[in-house]
Motif scaffolding. Sequence first.
Motif, short mmCIF file in Angstrom:
data_model
loop_
_atom_site.label_atom_id
_atom_site.label_comp_id
_atom_site.label_asym_id
_atom_site.label_seq_id
_atom_site.Cartn_x
_atom_site.Cartn_y
_atom_site.Cartn_z
N CYS A 67 0.81 -1.22 0.00
CA CYS A 67 0.00 0.00 0.00
C CYS A 67 0.84 1.27 0.00
N CYS A 325 -6.96 6.26 -0.36
CA CYS A 325 -5.95 5.36 0.20
C CYS A 325 -4.91 6.11 1.01
N LEU A 329 -4.07 5.44 4.91
CA LEU A 329 -2.74 5.03 5.37
C LEU A 329 -2.21 5.96 6.46
N CYS A 354 -4.86 -0.13 -1.29
CA CYS A 354 -5.41 -0.59 -0.01
C CYS A 354 -6.48 -1.67 -0.20
N GLY A 360 -3.98 -4.79 3.22
CA GLY A 360 -4.59 -3.48 3.08
C GLY A 360 -5.82 -3.30 3.95
#
Length: 382
Positions: A67, A325, A329, A354, A360
Motif C-alpha cells: 500500500c 488510500c 494510510l 489498499c 490493506g
Amino acid sequence: MKYVDEYRDGAVAADLAKAIAAEVRPDRTYAFMEFCGGHTHAISRYGLEDLLPENVRMIHGPGCPVCVLPVGKIEEAIALAKRPGITLCTYADLMRVPGAKGESLLKAKAAGADIRMIYSSLDAVKIAEANPEREVVFFAIGFETTTPPTAVALKAAEAKGLKNFSIYCNHVLTPVAMRAILDMPAAPGEAPIAIEGFVGPAHVSTIIGMEPYNEFAEKYRKPVVIAGFEPLDVMHAILMLVRQVNEQRSEVENQYIRAVTREGNVAAQDLCDEVFELRESFEWRGLGAVPVSALKLKDAYASYDAEKRFATTTIVAADNPACECGAILRGQKRPSDCRLFGTACTPETPMGACMVSSEGACAAHWTYGRFRDHQKTARRAS
C-alpha cells in the motif's frame, strides 16, 4: 492446533474485553494505532473492535508494504518489465496494484511482458540461474521483515557468480514512518491524527528488536506495545496500552515475548548493514517524500543494482483523485469514508492499493468489517 488455538480462545477474549472495559475511564477516549496491516486484518477478521468499549478507537496505520509504495514506483516497474530481454520477478500482492493509467503488472504481463510471481526472493535467483540469456530483476519491497531475504538473495547470486541478476530495491523503514505520522500536520479539511499509543508490529520487531521504538516513548510520550498477530495478542496489547495511558506512562513493552527479543535478530541486522544503506529520501503513498526512510544497495553491490544497471528514470504519478488510500494510510480516514469503497472499488476492480493487498485496510474492511457496519446501523435504527 497447538500454539494457535490457545491464542484464539473466545472465553479468554471475553475476559480480556471485560478487563479493558473495567480499566478504561468513562470520562475520556483512547486512540491507538495498529501500525501493521497484519494487525488490521486480525482486528477485522475476529471482530475485536466489537469487543472494545465505545471510547477505545483503533486507527489503521501504514504498515502494508504494497500500500505504501507510490504509483510512480509501479509505473517504473512496468516500464522496466517492458524492456526487451528483462524478466521481472515480484511478490503476488503487487501484481494487481493499479498504476496511474489503470495499467498494472498483471495487465502488462497479459500484454506480453515477462513478469513472474514468486513466493521467495530465492525463487528469483533460481530463475536467473535457469535463464542465463535473460536479465532477471527482483522487484524488492517491504519493511524490515522482507529486507533480509533480499540480502540473502543477493549473496546467493553473488556466490553463484550470476551476472544476469539484479535488484530493484524499494525497502522501507518502520520507525521512520511512525515518526513521520506523528510529525505530520493535518491536511486541509482533515482532522489532526490523535494517536495516544501504538500496537507495535510483530514480524518487523523480530528483526529490529525493541530499541528503535524508544524515541516514541521518550520523545513523543507515546507508549508502544509490540504484539503478535493472534486475536488474544492484540487484545492483550490494547489492555497494556490502556494501563500505560491511565498511569501516565510512556514505555516500550513487549507482549509478543514468544518471538520478539530486546535486541532482535542481530545476524539479520548485520547482513542488512553489509548490503544496504539509507536513501536520502523516498516517496510514500499517503506520506509524501520522507527523508532517510528507505534503503538502497551499497556501492559495493552496484553491479546488482537495477536502478544503476538499467538507468531507470524516476516517475512521479498521482493516485486516483477519488481514492482515499493516502488518508487511510495516514490514519485520518477509515475505508468506509471513501466514496469509491464497495462501489467502483472492490477486490475484483481495485481503484487503490489498499483494496489489493492482503494487508490493506480496505481489503480487510471489505472482507470482514462492512457487514458489522450494516449491523450497527440496523441496531441504531431499531
